[in-house]
Design an enzyme around this catalytic site. Structure first.
Site, mmCIF file in Angstrom:
data_model
loop_
_atom_site.group_PDB
_atom_site.id
_atom_site.type_symbol
_atom_site.label_atom_id
_atom_site.label_comp_id
_atom_site.label_asym_id
_atom_site.label_seq_id
_atom_site.Cartn_x
_atom_site.Cartn_y
_atom_site.Cartn_z
ATOM 1 N N HIS A 180 75.423 45.847 12.510
ATOM 2 C CA HIS A 180 74.971 45.364 13.828
ATOM 3 C C HIS A 180 74.182 44.062 13.687
ATOM 4 O O HIS A 180 74.207 43.224 14.586
ATOM 5 C CB HIS A 180 74.133 46.434 14.524
ATOM 6 C CG HIS A 180 74.904 47.710 14.721
ATOM 7 N ND1 HIS A 180 76.045 47.768 15.474
ATOM 8 C CD2 HIS A 180 74.697 48.956 14.229
ATOM 9 C CE1 HIS A 180 76.520 49.001 15.453
ATOM 10 N NE2 HIS A 180 75.725 49.748 14.701
ATOM 11 N N ASP A 182 59.995 42.033 40.709
ATOM 12 C CA ASP A 182 59.857 41.335 41.989
ATOM 13 C C ASP A 182 59.484 42.376 43.042
ATOM 14 O O ASP A 182 59.163 43.536 42.711
ATOM 15 C CB ASP A 182 61.123 40.525 42.328
ATOM 16 C CG ASP A 182 62.320 41.400 42.690
ATOM 17 O OD1 ASP A 182 62.212 42.642 42.612
ATOM 18 O OD2 ASP A 182 63.367 40.828 43.060
ATOM 19 N N CYS A 194 64.049 44.671 39.285
ATOM 20 C CA CYS A 194 64.320 43.995 40.562
ATOM 21 C C CYS A 194 65.155 44.959 41.396
ATOM 22 O O CYS A 194 65.123 46.166 41.148
ATOM 23 C CB CYS A 194 64.976 42.632 40.347
ATOM 24 S SG CYS A 194 66.592 42.649 39.558
ATOM 25 N N HIS A 228 72.211 49.390 18.433
ATOM 26 C CA HIS A 228 73.307 48.471 18.086
ATOM 27 C C HIS A 228 73.008 47.010 18.452
ATOM 28 O O HIS A 228 73.385 46.106 17.718
ATOM 29 C CB HIS A 228 74.600 48.870 18.810
ATOM 30 C CG HIS A 228 75.162 50.181 18.360
ATOM 31 N ND1 HIS A 228 76.491 50.506 18.503
ATOM 32 C CD2 HIS A 228 74.574 51.267 17.784
ATOM 33 C CE1 HIS A 228 76.707 51.726 18.026
ATOM 34 N NE2 HIS A 228 75.555 52.214 17.591
ATOM 35 N N THR A 287 68.521 45.242 41.680
ATOM 36 C CA THR A 287 69.653 45.773 40.915
ATOM 37 C C THR A 287 69.429 45.765 39.407
ATOM 38 O O THR A 287 70.195 46.396 38.677
ATOM 39 C CB THR A 287 70.900 44.904 41.169
ATOM 40 O OG1 THR A 287 70.590 43.562 40.748
ATOM 41 C CG2 THR A 287 71.302 44.915 42.637
HETATM 42 C C1 RB5 Z 1 65.868 40.702 46.094
HETATM 43 O O1 RB5 Z 1 66.295 40.870 47.406
HETATM 44 C C2 RB5 Z 1 67.042 40.963 45.141
HETATM 45 O O2 RB5 Z 1 67.995 39.971 45.281
HETATM 46 C C3 RB5 Z 1 66.531 41.013 43.719
HETATM 47 O O3 RB5 Z 1 65.564 42.002 43.624
HETATM 48 C C4 RB5 Z 1 67.541 41.365 42.633
HETATM 49 O O4 RB5 Z 1 68.251 42.512 42.955
HETATM 50 C C5 RB5 Z 1 68.362 40.292 42.124
HETATM 51 O O5 RB5 Z 1 69.150 40.497 41.185
#
Ligand code: RB5
Length: 150
Positions: free
Chosen positions: A132, A8, A64, A97, A66
């Site tokens: 596994h 994203d 993304c 695994h 996180t």
């Molecule tokens: C975008 O602001 C953020 O929410 C997205 O990139 C991501 O971290 C969601 O898990």
């Protein structure tokens, strides 16, 4: 190896670095996004996850903010085993695994060089099978069973 790559807006800069630095060693299919305008990560998670589940790609990489939302979304597609991984030990273990087939990264969490190390380990590692496989079969059975009616 055929790699489907997506992000994203929050993951776009790290995705660009990954495409730049590993693109020469693998057949990359970059499914977007292609800029920092706000987009919805599940759209890109689905594209990469479907490429992997259909066999059009051997592995997927999603970025993304996180890595968490991408993993949650990608894991909704049958046959996809996705996780956010931010260290090399876990990247190797996740493939050996858990037969991880989609790596997710947090572009707002991890530095570029560490992320590239994680990506390289993820792409080099191979599933070791044996005990596994039995455990993955149990996960696949959970997936096939779905939620019983309440
Ligand atoms: C975008 O602001 C953020 O929410 C997205 O990139 C991501 O971290 C969601 O898990």
């Amino acid at each position: 190896m055929k790699i489907a790559l997506g992000s994203d807006h929050a993951g776009f800069p790290l995705k660009a670095a990954i495409a730049d630095r590993i693109g020469g060693d693998h057949e990359l299919a970059d499914i977007g996004t292609f800029g920092e305008a706000s987009v919805d990560y599940p759209v890109f998670a689905e594209r990469v996850a479907r490429a992997v589940s259909s066999g059009r790609a051997d592995r997927g990489i999603l970025v993304c903010g996180t890595g968490i939302g991408m993993a949650i979304a990608a894991n909704k597609i049958v046959g996809v085993r996705a996780s956010v991984v931010h260290d090399a030990y876990s990247a190797r273990a996740a493939v050996e695994h858990n037969d991880l087939n989609v790596l997710t990264l947090g572009g707002r969490v991890i530095g570029v060089e560490l992320a590239l190390s994680v990506v390289r380990v993820f792409l080099e590692a191979r599933f070791t099978g044996g005990r596994h496989q039995r455990r993955l079969d149990l996960i696949a059975a959970l997936e096939a069973a779905g939620e019983p009616p309440q």
